[in-house]
Design a protein around this motif. Structure first.
Motif, PDB file in Angstrom:
ATOM      1  N   GLU A  74       0.830  -1.204   0.000  1.00  0.00           N
ATOM      2  CA  GLU A  74       0.000   0.000   0.000  1.00  0.00           C
ATOM      3  C   GLU A  74       0.866   1.256   0.000  1.00  0.00           C
ATOM      4  N   ASP A  75       2.001   1.185   0.673  1.00  0.00           N
ATOM      5  CA  ASP A  75       2.917   2.340   0.656  1.00  0.00           C
ATOM      6  C   ASP A  75       3.405   2.613  -0.764  1.00  0.00           C
ATOM      7  N   ALA A  76       3.676   1.555  -1.496  1.00  0.00           N
ATOM      8  CA  ALA A  76       4.110   1.712  -2.890  1.00  0.00           C
ATOM      9  C   ALA A  76       2.987   2.323  -3.733  1.00  0.00           C
ATOM     10  N   VAL A  77       1.750   1.935  -3.437  1.00  0.00           N
ATOM     11  CA  VAL A  77       0.597   2.505  -4.156  1.00  0.00           C
ATOM     12  C   VAL A  77       0.543   4.013  -3.907  1.00  0.00           C
ATOM     13  N   LYS A  78       0.668   4.409  -2.653  1.00  0.00           N
ATOM     14  CA  LYS A  78       0.603   5.844  -2.307  1.00  0.00           C
ATOM     15  C   LYS A  78       1.718   6.603  -3.009  1.00  0.00           C
ATOM     16  N   ALA A  79       2.921   6.027  -3.000  1.00  0.00           N
ATOM     17  CA  ALA A  79       4.063   6.692  -3.624  1.00  0.00           C
ATOM     18  C   ALA A  79       3.848   6.834  -5.133  1.00  0.00           C
ATOM     19  N   ARG A  80       3.344   5.780  -5.760  1.00  0.00           N
ATOM     20  CA  ARG A  80       3.116   5.811  -7.218  1.00  0.00           C
ATOM     21  C   ARG A  80       2.032   6.827  -7.572  1.00  0.00           C
ATOM     22  N   LEU A  81       0.980   6.861  -6.780  1.00  0.00           N
ATOM     23  CA  LEU A  81      -0.102   7.817  -7.057  1.00  0.00           C
ATOM     24  C   LEU A  81       0.407   9.247  -6.926  1.00  0.00           C
ATOM     25  N   LYS A  82       1.190   9.484  -5.897  1.00  0.00           N
ATOM     26  CA  LYS A  82       1.712  10.844  -5.656  1.00  0.00           C
ATOM     27  C   LYS A  82       2.570  11.283  -6.829  1.00  0.00           C
ATOM     28  N   ARG A  83       3.490  10.407  -7.239  1.00  0.00           N
ATOM     29  CA  ARG A  83       4.401  10.747  -8.324  1.00  0.00           C
ATOM     30  C   ARG A  83       3.644  10.879  -9.654  1.00  0.00           C
TER      31      ARG A  83
END
Lengths: 195, 148
Positions: free
Chosen positions: A162-171
Motif C-alpha cells: 500500500e505504501d508503494a501505491v501511495k508513492a506511485r499515485l503521488k508521483r
C-alpha cells in the motif's frame, strides 16, 4: 438466474458447475470498470474494447484457478494489467520496427509530426495521451484509482504494498499535473510551473 | 510545491482512505491552511480531467460469443485436466494388464530380442512371417535373450 441479485462468488460457482451463461453476469457487472482501466492503459476506445474482451476470455478459461481469498475484480485487474502491458510492449516493438524500416526522410517527417508544438498553437496534450508519460506500474495505479479502487485493492491487483501505491499515485499525479497544466485552472497549475 | 509542503494525509483524504478520526484532523487542518486547500483543489481538478465522461459500449455479447467458442476446448468444464487424466488412465490400465497376466512380461523380452537381432531381415521375417519353423526360432531367440 437473476444476475443482479447474485454475488460474484455465486456466479463463479455457477460457471464452474456448468452454467457458462452465469459468466455473463460477471461481465455485465465488471465491464465498465475494466474497459475504463484498459482505456487508461492503452489510450484508445477500440484498443480498450479489444483488450477487455481478451481479458474476460482469459478469465473464463482460468476460472478454475481463481483463488477465493481475493475478489474477482482484483483478480481480473491483475490479468488486465499483464495483458495491457504485453499489448503496449508489442505495439512499441512494432512501432520501432516500422520506424527502423523507414527512409531517413520519412523518419524525419514522422518525428516532426509526433513532437508537440509547445507554445506555437500546437495540439494540447489530451488527458489520455498524458498518461503515456507514465511507466506502466504508475499508469496502472492511477488507472485503478480512477475506477474507484481502494489502496488495498490496487496493491493486491498490482502485487505491491500500500505504501508503494501511495508513492506511485503521488508521483503520477505530479507528472500529470505538469503535463496537463494548460488544461487545469490557473491557480492550480501555477505551482506546477515551478517544478 | 509551496514552502509549507503538502500535508502527509492530504492525498489519502482526497482518496477517501482515512479513518473518520484521521479525516477529521485533516479537514480541520485544511480549514486553516490555504496552501493545502489549493492542493486539494488541484487533486480534484486532475481527477475531473482524467475521469471518462461517457460510458463504454456494452461488450457482453461479444465476450459471451467468444466464451462460447472457447468453452468446449479450453473452458472451466474441460481442457487442461484431460491430457494428464488420460495419461494416468493409460498407465493404470497398462499396469493392471501386466500384473494380471493379460500382458505377459515376455513382451519386454520380445522387444529386446528383436532389437538385438543383427540380421534385420530375419527379425522381420520372424515377426511378420508365420511358419511353424519361424515360431521355433523366435522362441529360441527369446530364451537366448534371457540367458545373455
Amino acid at each position: 438466474m437473476l444476475f443482479k441479485e447474485t454475488g460474484d462468488e455465486e456466479l463463479i460457482d455457477a460457471v464452474l458447475d456448468g452454467d457458462a451463461s452465469a459468466f455473463g453476469g460477471l461481465v455485465a457487472r465488471h465491464q465498465q470498470k475494466l474497459l475504463g482501466f484498459c482505456f487508461s492503459m492503452l489510450g484508445g476506445r477500440e484498443a480498450a474494447e479489444d483488450a477487455a474482451q481478451e481479458v474476460f476470455v482469459k478469465a473464463f478459461t482460468a476460472l478454475p484457478q481463481f483463488r477465493r481469498g481475493s475478489s474477482f475484480s482484483t483478480w481480473i485487474y491483475r490479468i488486465a494489467f499483464n495483458h495491457c502491458s504485453n499489448v503496449r510492449r508489442g505495439a512499441a516493438r512494432a512501432r520501432q520496427e516500422s520506424f527502423d524500416a523507414m527512409t531517413e526522410e520519412a523518419r524525419e517527417r514522422a518525428m516532426l509530426k509526433a513532437a508537440p508544438a509547445a507554445g506555437q498553437g500546437g495540439q494540447a496534450a489530451l488527458p489520455a495521451g498524458a498518461l503515456d508519460a507514465l511507466p506502466a506500474g504508475y499508469r496502472a495505479a492511477i488507472a485503478l484509482r480512477l475506477e474507484g479502487e481502494s489502496y488495498a485493492d490496487i496493491a493486491a491487483s498490482l502485487g505491491i504494498t500500500e505504501d508503494a501505491v501511495k508513492a506511485r499515485l503521488k508521483r503520477a499525479r505530479e507528472v500529470l499535473r505538469a503535463r496537463l497544466r494548460h488544461l487545469l485552472p490557473a491557480a492550480v497549475s501555477k505551482d506546477t510551473e515551478t517544478q | 510545491m509551496t514552502d509549507h509542503g503538502q500535508h502527509p494525509g492530504l492525498q489519502a483524504f482526497h482518496d477517501g482512505e482515512l479513518s473518520p478520526a484521521a479525516a477529521g484532523a485533516v479537514k480541520a487542518h485544511i480549514a486553516s491552511c490555504p496552501a493545502c486547500r489549493e492542493e486539494l483543489k488541484a487533486l480534484r481538478s486532475l481527477d475531473v480531467l482524467l475521469k471518462r465522461k461517457e460510458p463504454f459500449s456494452d461488450i457482453s455479447s461479444a465476450v459471451m460469443e467468444r466464451v462460447g467458442a472457447a468453452a468446449p476446448a479450453a473452458g472451466p468444464l474441460g481442457g487442461w485436466w484431460k491430457l494428464p487424466a488420460m495419461a494416468l488412465a493409460s498407465i493404470a490400465i497398462y499396469a493392471f494388464c501386466v500384473e494380471s497376466g493379460l500382458l505377459p512380461e515376455r513382451a519386454h523380452a520380445l522387444t529386446a530380442a528383436v532389437a538385438a537381432q543383427r540380421e534385420a531381415g530375419k527379425a522381420s521375417a520372424l515377426l511378420f512371417g508365420g511358419s511353424a519353423g519361424s515360431k521355433e526360432e523366435l522362441l529360441a531367440m527369446l530364451l537366448e535373450g534371457d540367458n545373455k
